[in-house]
Design a protein around this motif. Sequence first.
Motif, mmCIF file in Angstrom:
data_model
loop_
_atom_site.group_PDB
_atom_site.id
_atom_site.type_symbol
_atom_site.label_atom_id
_atom_site.label_comp_id
_atom_site.label_asym_id
_atom_site.label_seq_id
_atom_site.Cartn_x
_atom_site.Cartn_y
_atom_site.Cartn_z
ATOM 1 N N ILE A 134 0.840 -1.199 0.000
ATOM 2 C CA ILE A 134 0.000 0.000 0.000
ATOM 3 C C ILE A 134 0.873 1.247 0.000
ATOM 4 O O ILE A 134 0.649 2.186 -0.766
ATOM 5 C CB ILE A 134 -0.892 0.035 1.275
ATOM 6 N N LEU A 135 1.899 1.221 0.860
ATOM 7 C CA LEU A 135 2.778 2.378 0.956
ATOM 8 C C LEU A 135 3.502 2.612 -0.367
ATOM 9 O O LEU A 135 3.620 3.744 -0.837
ATOM 10 C CB LEU A 135 3.788 2.182 2.086
ATOM 11 N N ALA A 136 3.961 1.501 -0.961
ATOM 12 C CA ALA A 136 4.673 1.615 -2.230
ATOM 13 C C ALA A 136 3.768 2.190 -3.318
ATOM 14 O O ALA A 136 4.158 3.054 -4.095
ATOM 15 C CB ALA A 136 5.198 0.247 -2.656
ATOM 16 N N LYS A 137 2.536 1.681 -3.310
ATOM 17 C CA LYS A 137 1.562 2.118 -4.316
ATOM 18 C C LYS A 137 1.231 3.601 -4.135
ATOM 19 O O LYS A 137 1.150 4.361 -5.106
ATOM 20 C CB LYS A 137 0.296 1.278 -4.150
ATOM 21 N N ALA A 138 1.028 4.017 -2.870
ATOM 22 C CA ALA A 138 0.717 5.413 -2.582
ATOM 23 C C ALA A 138 1.833 6.309 -3.099
ATOM 24 O O ALA A 138 1.589 7.324 -3.760
ATOM 25 C CB ALA A 138 0.518 5.611 -1.087
ATOM 26 N N GLU A 139 3.050 5.894 -2.814
ATOM 27 C CA GLU A 139 4.200 6.679 -3.244
ATOM 28 C C GLU A 139 4.219 6.813 -4.765
ATOM 29 O O GLU A 139 4.468 7.881 -5.310
ATOM 30 C CB GLU A 139 5.484 5.993 -2.759
ATOM 31 N N GLU A 140 3.916 5.703 -5.405
ATOM 32 C CA GLU A 140 3.876 5.682 -6.866
ATOM 33 C C GLU A 140 2.856 6.689 -7.412
ATOM 34 O O GLU A 140 3.068 7.298 -8.453
ATOM 35 C CB GLU A 140 3.480 4.264 -7.281
ATOM 36 N N CYS A 141 1.726 6.851 -6.696
ATOM 37 C CA CYS A 141 0.678 7.775 -7.147
ATOM 38 C C CYS A 141 0.921 9.200 -6.649
ATOM 39 O O CYS A 141 0.086 10.079 -6.850
ATOM 40 C CB CYS A 141 -0.686 7.338 -6.629
ATOM 41 N N GLY A 142 2.020 9.410 -5.941
ATOM 42 C CA GLY A 142 2.301 10.740 -5.424
ATOM 43 C C GLY A 142 1.437 11.109 -4.223
ATOM 44 O O GLY A 142 1.194 12.284 -3.959
ATOM 45 N N ILE A 143 0.939 10.094 -3.502
ATOM 46 C CA ILE A 143 0.130 10.367 -2.311
ATOM 47 C C ILE A 143 1.004 10.127 -1.092
ATOM 48 O O ILE A 143 1.629 9.076 -0.954
ATOM 49 C CB ILE A 143 -1.091 9.422 -2.253
ATOM 50 N N GLU A 144 1.048 11.124 -0.184
ATOM 51 C CA GLU A 144 1.848 10.937 1.020
ATOM 52 C C GLU A 144 1.074 10.115 2.036
ATOM 53 O O GLU A 144 -0.028 10.475 2.426
ATOM 54 C CB GLU A 144 2.203 12.292 1.630
ATOM 55 N N LEU A 145 1.642 9.029 2.461
ATOM 56 C CA LEU A 145 0.965 8.143 3.400
ATOM 57 C C LEU A 145 2.009 7.700 4.415
ATOM 58 O O LEU A 145 3.095 7.272 4.054
ATOM 59 C CB LEU A 145 0.408 6.949 2.613
ATOM 60 N N ASP A 146 1.670 7.824 5.687
ATOM 61 C CA ASP A 146 2.606 7.476 6.740
ATOM 62 C C ASP A 146 2.320 6.039 7.178
ATOM 63 O O ASP A 146 1.171 5.670 7.389
ATOM 64 C CB ASP A 146 2.378 8.454 7.906
ATOM 65 N N SER A 147 3.386 5.240 7.335
ATOM 66 C CA SER A 147 3.162 3.835 7.694
ATOM 67 C C SER A 147 2.518 3.719 9.077
ATOM 68 O O SER A 147 1.902 2.711 9.396
ATOM 69 C CB SER A 147 4.467 3.045 7.647
#
Lengths: 522, 522
Positions: B338-351
């Motif tokens: 999920i984190l990897a995918k978020a990063e790929e979409c340019g969405i900041e997500l904290d683990s």
Amino acid sequence: MGNILLYDTTLRDGTQAEDISFQVEDKVRIAKRLDELGIDYIEGGWPGSNPKDITFFQAIKKETLTTSKIAAFGSTRRARITPAEDNNIQMLIEAAPDTVTIFGKTWDFHVREALRISLEENLELINDSLVYLKERVGEVIYDAEHFFDGYKSNPEYALQSLQAAAAADVDCIVLCDTNGGTLPHEFPVIMAAVQKAISTPLGIHAHNDNGCAIANSLMAVHLGATHVQGTLNGFGERCGNADLCSIIPALNLKMGKECLGAGRLATLRSASRYIYELANLTPNKHQPYVGNSAFAHKGGVHVSAIERHPETYEHIRPEAVGNRTRILISDLSGRANILAKAEECGIELDSKDPVTLEILEDIKDMENQGFQFEGAEASFELLMLKSMGKLKQYFSVTAFRVIDTLRESDKAPVSEATIRVKVGGKVEHTAADGNGPVNALDFAMRKALVNFYPQIADVKLLDYKVRVLPANQGTDSVIRVLVESGDHDQRWGTVGVSTNVIDASYQALADALIYKLYKDNH
Amino acid sequence: MGNILLYDTTLRDGTQAEDISFQVEDKVRIAKRLDELGIDYIEGGWPGSNPKDITFFQAIKKETLTTSKIAAFGSTRRARITPAEDNNIQMLIEAAPDTVTIFGKTWDFHVREALRISLEENLELINDSLVYLKERVGEVIYDAEHFFDGYKSNPEYALQSLQAAAAADVDCIVLCDTNGGTLPHEFPVIMAAVQKAISTPLGIHAHNDNGCAIANSLMAVHLGATHVQGTLNGFGERCGNADLCSIIPALNLKMGKECLGAGRLATLRSASRYIYELANLTPNKHQPYVGNSAFAHKGGVHVSAIERHPETYEHIRPEAVGNRTRILISDLSGRANILAKAEECGIELDSKDPVTLEILEDIKDMENQGFQFEGAEASFELLMLKSMGKLKQYFSVTAFRVIDTLRESDKAPVSEATIRVKVGGKVEHTAADGNGPVNALDFAMRKALVNFYPQIADVKLLDYKVRVLPANQGTDSVIRVLVESGDHDQRWGTVGVSTNVIDASYQALADALIYKLYKDNH
């Protein structure tokens, strides 16, 4: 000519597969079928790990098996207790199988990291567990877990662990490729080292993690193993166990090894199907030997050669394993395919008859529109019959309407179909609801027809596939619908093509019902 | 450490599979993906046998490939004519590929029965066809059809046929196990005889009729072959061709052979998936290396061992091929994805953000319902944005109705949709016709929205796929719709799931429009 013992673990290792779970009744039915097939050993479960498995061992005692021995699976005793104190081992004895199979650790890494005991202690518990069982059970088999990885990590120790088992005078030592990572070219050296270290009969237990489980099993037999473990259809954890459905015919037909009894190889495909059914899994079309596509031919060149000499493009006669040659119809096909297909359907067609050429032209034309008759053989058969004037008009649909409605308060839309059908001058006008427009139309059509043709009630819609075919610029996409239907004794595929998904679905559904009526008539 | 050349024939031999039929556009998309993966040769088709294949060779010229050479496939010339007079050979040259591969007969039986010429004449036509092509094309590969069966029938003649090819100075001679019946233990003797007879670089082309195609390919490489032919996912006639998805990682990770480029092995699984999607086939869960179950662990003992030391029950690290370990009972490994995918979409997500866990729960829940986000990344992105409260409500659909009508005089049913949409307090109530219900609903929805959001006019529906998921007993089947949309600069995929195909389509269509509005805003 040697004799190979087949050991099936569908009921134990097979149930480790992600999608498999058998009830005790299923397990008993499978065991009976494996017995009929002529499997030497059926591993029924691990009584020490699973209460369901204890019930199986009780249930199977009430059945009369003619060929198979029942084996129970377990592990070597735990550290720091005697075999007599080990619950696992006691439950194996209580299960009272014909044969007990226990596994032990071969890989030094596992001994240290999983068992957390010394290498020496592991050798002791392998030996004394087996000695204890051998005194109490008729036949004892030893599975050397992770043997190949163990050998690569520490060959001396791996061989010592086999010697500890051999010293207990076990009936067979099985080399397990537990992680399934070994490649066939690694076998000659490793097997030679084993054969130098021990003289116990050897078995092989391969997993398919690198796609080589079948090859590795056959390689081991080639090098002297006389016992092969696997599962029917290759069911098993991760990528599965070695598929006995491929191993058995290769042993029998290609390697001159005796297994199963006389005449039983031809029941292999039906046994494979039976087990898929009980597992509620769709059979793998492309499965070697027993799959629906295993002897299916598409290219025109292949087909004309096959007709004259099957061995030109078939590595064995499909009948040997209960399978058959299938001729597929596609844009690669020529006149030979059409004739072969007609013969297969029991339709007499003369290669010089102009109708043959007409059918061929029709097919090419329809394929250009987006039709595809692979997987839709029933539509193809209807097409031939129609061209030859041999298909009766069972019914005609003169009108239908499908309405899908979503209102503010609904969670999902509601679908309703109305239909008007004519059968022999009588008109039936009716309606039905469904999950979506196609489902509603399907229900309405059956409802309209069932009074005229009660057998329509037997037809089930088994699968429904939609494919959008890329359109040329500026035109609408073409939609192809494939429908698979079935009744109590057959499955058949039909196809429809249109720019409108409802229309394409309607064509495929109508063909499915017409085919049912036609086949029940003939 | 040697270098192995990979030759993919998904677009030619792969299309011989019963269930596969690619449009030219599909073939171009697949070729581009194989190029990205780092495949050395892409066999595009047989120009002399199929007009669709000629179009492919024209279309692929417009694309820029960075790694792969394009190969065209054909046969040796016909008897009693010269290569210059042979239409098949002329079309190979006209197709203007980087490489030409032709096959010839090795098996004396086929020469007599299929070609019906003398053994001597066959040697001549192998040689002069290759000489002719070698003078006109950069690189020429010779496929020795039925080599292994030919060798077993008449070893001298089989080797002579290879020598006839070698004398034409071809770049590679490929030993074909056309019927797929050869077993791995037969390779050492046969390969040694070949290597004694010719010094041309050798390739292997294996079919899977005995379940040994992967093993046979690796065995050939072990014995000196430097060129491997196969298909992604093992697509191919009957039981398929050798699966490159298993061969590539074994070569790279286990046999120390170089193939693909650096860093590309980790894209293997996504390439495999992509090709399943374009073929509209369900991926094989149990496929070695790339399947969903390939690293899935069920047993409790295995799981705790895996947690500490993955190598205890995994033959390779799954990440090496873009796969992952799955623990079937408590799956926590998804968070990293999920984190990897978020990063790929340019969405900041904290683990550590609880929302991450919530998204994970949502996804698990949706996957249980039948959702699948491979190929539907836009829906996945919208799901994340919604959970994070970062997605604006662009519109809401409060009601719709779709009506499909067929009347006596109609050739095909007519579809009409009405829809009621609310945007910022304003209601738009409109209607549209379409080719089928989904098309009508799509048109009506756009028509309702375009006055509020003119950019909606740019969105095109590029692909639409429907799959029926197997139902549990006694329940209705679930339908999954995948939609691919695009505008002038991007393509995106969305998904919908329902027991009603209209509802599932509506979800996917609505997501497609929402995604367009979101991306134009950001």
